[in-house]
Design a protein around this motif. Structure first.
Motif, mmCIF file in Angstrom:
data_model
loop_
_atom_site.group_PDB
_atom_site.id
_atom_site.type_symbol
_atom_site.label_atom_id
_atom_site.label_comp_id
_atom_site.label_asym_id
_atom_site.label_seq_id
_atom_site.Cartn_x
_atom_site.Cartn_y
_atom_site.Cartn_z
ATOM 1 N N TYR A 129 0.834 -1.200 0.000
ATOM 2 C CA TYR A 129 0.000 0.000 0.000
ATOM 3 C C TYR A 129 0.865 1.245 0.000
ATOM 4 C CZ TYR A 129 -4.192 -2.706 1.135
ATOM 5 O OH TYR A 129 -5.244 -3.574 1.099
ATOM 6 N N SER A 130 1.966 1.177 0.753
ATOM 7 C CA SER A 130 2.861 2.319 0.846
ATOM 8 C C SER A 130 4.215 1.837 1.352
ATOM 9 C CB SER A 130 2.290 3.383 1.797
ATOM 10 O OG SER A 130 2.175 2.873 3.107
ATOM 11 N N HIS B 9 7.540 3.310 3.749
ATOM 12 C CA HIS B 9 8.072 4.324 4.654
ATOM 13 C C HIS B 9 9.585 4.207 4.688
ATOM 14 C CE1 HIS B 9 4.176 4.776 7.174
ATOM 15 N NE2 HIS B 9 3.884 3.977 6.164
ATOM 16 N N TYR C 197 12.894 5.432 7.221
ATOM 17 C CA TYR C 197 13.322 5.987 8.500
ATOM 18 C C TYR C 197 14.841 5.934 8.582
ATOM 19 C CZ TYR C 197 8.515 5.605 10.186
ATOM 20 O OH TYR C 197 7.160 5.744 10.355
ATOM 21 N N PHE D 35 11.417 9.592 11.138
ATOM 22 C CA PHE D 35 10.725 9.557 9.844
ATOM 23 C C PHE D 35 11.447 10.405 8.800
ATOM 24 C CE2 PHE D 35 7.430 9.607 6.803
ATOM 25 C CZ PHE D 35 7.196 10.922 6.414
ATOM 26 N N ILE E 83 7.304 9.042 3.319
ATOM 27 C CA ILE E 83 6.331 7.996 3.029
ATOM 28 C C ILE E 83 5.908 8.134 1.578
ATOM 29 C CG2 ILE E 83 4.447 9.440 3.927
ATOM 30 C CD1 ILE E 83 2.955 6.894 4.673
ATOM 31 N N LEU F 296 3.174 6.818 -1.195
ATOM 32 C CA LEU F 296 1.867 6.188 -1.276
ATOM 33 C C LEU F 296 1.595 5.691 -2.686
ATOM 34 C CD1 LEU F 296 -0.107 8.934 0.681
ATOM 35 C CD2 LEU F 296 0.977 6.891 1.595
ATOM 36 N N LYS G 213 5.257 12.212 0.961
ATOM 37 C CA LYS G 213 5.287 13.164 2.056
ATOM 38 C C LYS G 213 6.619 12.987 2.743
ATOM 39 C CE LYS G 213 0.483 12.006 3.226
ATOM 40 N NZ LYS G 213 -0.417 11.624 4.358
ATOM 41 N N PHE H 219 16.076 2.357 7.352
ATOM 42 C CA PHE H 219 15.119 1.249 7.299
ATOM 43 C C PHE H 219 13.971 1.599 6.363
ATOM 44 C CE2 PHE H 219 16.670 -1.397 10.690
ATOM 45 C CZ PHE H 219 17.276 -0.534 11.586
ATOM 46 N N ALA I 54 4.081 -1.279 4.049
ATOM 47 C CA ALA I 54 2.707 -1.419 4.554
ATOM 48 C C ALA I 54 1.965 -2.383 3.640
ATOM 49 C CB ALA I 54 2.013 -0.070 4.599
ATOM 50 N N LEU J 92 3.244 -2.588 9.594
ATOM 51 C CA LEU J 92 4.430 -2.246 8.838
ATOM 52 C C LEU J 92 5.462 -3.338 9.043
ATOM 53 C CD1 LEU J 92 5.493 1.499 9.246
ATOM 54 C CD2 LEU J 92 4.732 0.336 7.187
ATOM 55 N N PHE K 274 9.391 -4.119 8.529
ATOM 56 C CA PHE K 274 10.624 -3.374 8.293
ATOM 57 C C PHE K 274 11.720 -4.273 7.748
ATOM 58 C CE2 PHE K 274 9.974 0.860 9.944
ATOM 59 C CZ PHE K 274 8.844 0.725 10.731
ATOM 60 N N TYR L 166 6.960 -2.148 19.151
ATOM 61 C CA TYR L 166 7.922 -2.888 18.342
ATOM 62 C C TYR L 166 9.061 -3.370 19.243
ATOM 63 C CZ TYR L 166 5.970 -0.766 14.062
ATOM 64 O OH TYR L 166 5.150 -0.368 13.035
ATOM 65 N N LEU M 185 12.927 -3.712 12.885
ATOM 66 C CA LEU M 185 11.859 -3.570 13.861
ATOM 67 C C LEU M 185 10.768 -4.594 13.571
ATOM 68 C CD1 LEU M 185 11.913 0.213 13.401
ATOM 69 C CD2 LEU M 185 12.021 -0.767 15.688
ATOM 70 N N ARG N 34 -0.650 2.705 6.531
ATOM 71 C CA ARG N 34 -0.850 2.655 5.094
ATOM 72 C C ARG N 34 -0.850 4.081 4.515
ATOM 73 N NH1 ARG N 34 -5.486 2.804 1.970
ATOM 74 N NH2 ARG N 34 -6.842 2.735 3.781
#
Lengths: 109, 114
Positions: free
Chosen positions: A29-30, A32, A34, A44, A47, A49, A55, A87, A91, A97, A99, B35, B43, B99
């Protein structure tokens, strides 16, 4: 299922560029991204999408190929402050999530 | 704003002891997560709470229980600690589901089980 990151580690000199890749065997779905410094919490960065919306951080860019379930993070003109472990988080449904194991980036003067 | 806070920062337990890790956020976020981070593993999600009053298992829930006390607080309990639970534990929160929304992490609790 944990996404796969590559490379595991990279050493750069200030001003050099690097690419970190993240791939998943499941539909995403997305994605991320980090960054974690030693002994600190993950922070963060970005992200990405489905549909192309992003974003996040102004000085770091990333891409997300939905069809291939892959994402790449681009570190451009690296600075000493870019050092840390990066990392990706995939999603695969609403709330979970997964990782990757991380990519350690060392930037030297 | 303090963001996400966790207590304690460090803890040493003996095998079989119990303890509760506390987490609180002041960002009015709906969702909260626990986590664990082990060397070379990234994580891994233990439990999450999508909203106040709900909790669900993550990837590695065995040996843990959670309580979403209110919108701000989400605790993690180890009923009978084992050496395999030696790890760094991070709490996180987000406005909505990951998400769509980013997660903000607390500073972590470093737990050693002897």
């Amino acid at each position: 299922q944990q996404p796969v990151q590559s490379p595991q580690a990279v050493i750069l000199r200030e001003g050099e560029d690097a690419v970190i890749n993240c791939s998943s065997s499941k539909a995403l779905y997305s994605v991320h991204w980090y960054r974690q410094k030693h002994g600190e919490a993950p922070v963060f960065l970005m992200i990405l999408l489905k549909g192309g919306e992003q974003k996040g951080h102004e000085k770091i860019s990333a891409s997300f190929n939905e069809k291939k379930q892959q994402s790449s993070l681009y570190l451009t003109a690296s600075q000493l402050s870019y050092s840390g472990t990066y990392f990706c988080g995939a999603a695969q449904n609403d709330y979970k999530l997964s990782f990757g194991a991380g990519t350690t980036v060392t930037v030297r003067a | 704003n303090a963001g996400v806070t966790q207590t304690p920062k460090f803890q040493v337990l003996k095998t079989g002891q119990s303890m509760t890790l506390q987490c609180a956020q002041d960002m009015n976020h709906n969702s909260m997560y626990w986590y664990r981070q082990d060397p070379g593993m990234g994580l891994r999600l233990i439990y999450y709470s999508a909203s106040e009053g709900t909790t669900d298992k993550g990837e590695v829930p065995n040996g843990y229980n959670v309580s979403r006390l209110n919108k701000r607080e989400f605790s993690l309990r180890l009923e009978s600690a084992a050496p395999s639970q030696t790890s760094v534990y991070f709490c996180a929160s987000s406005v909505g589901p990951p998400r769509l929304d980013t997660q903000y992490f607390g500073p972590g609790t470093r737990l050693t089980v002897l």
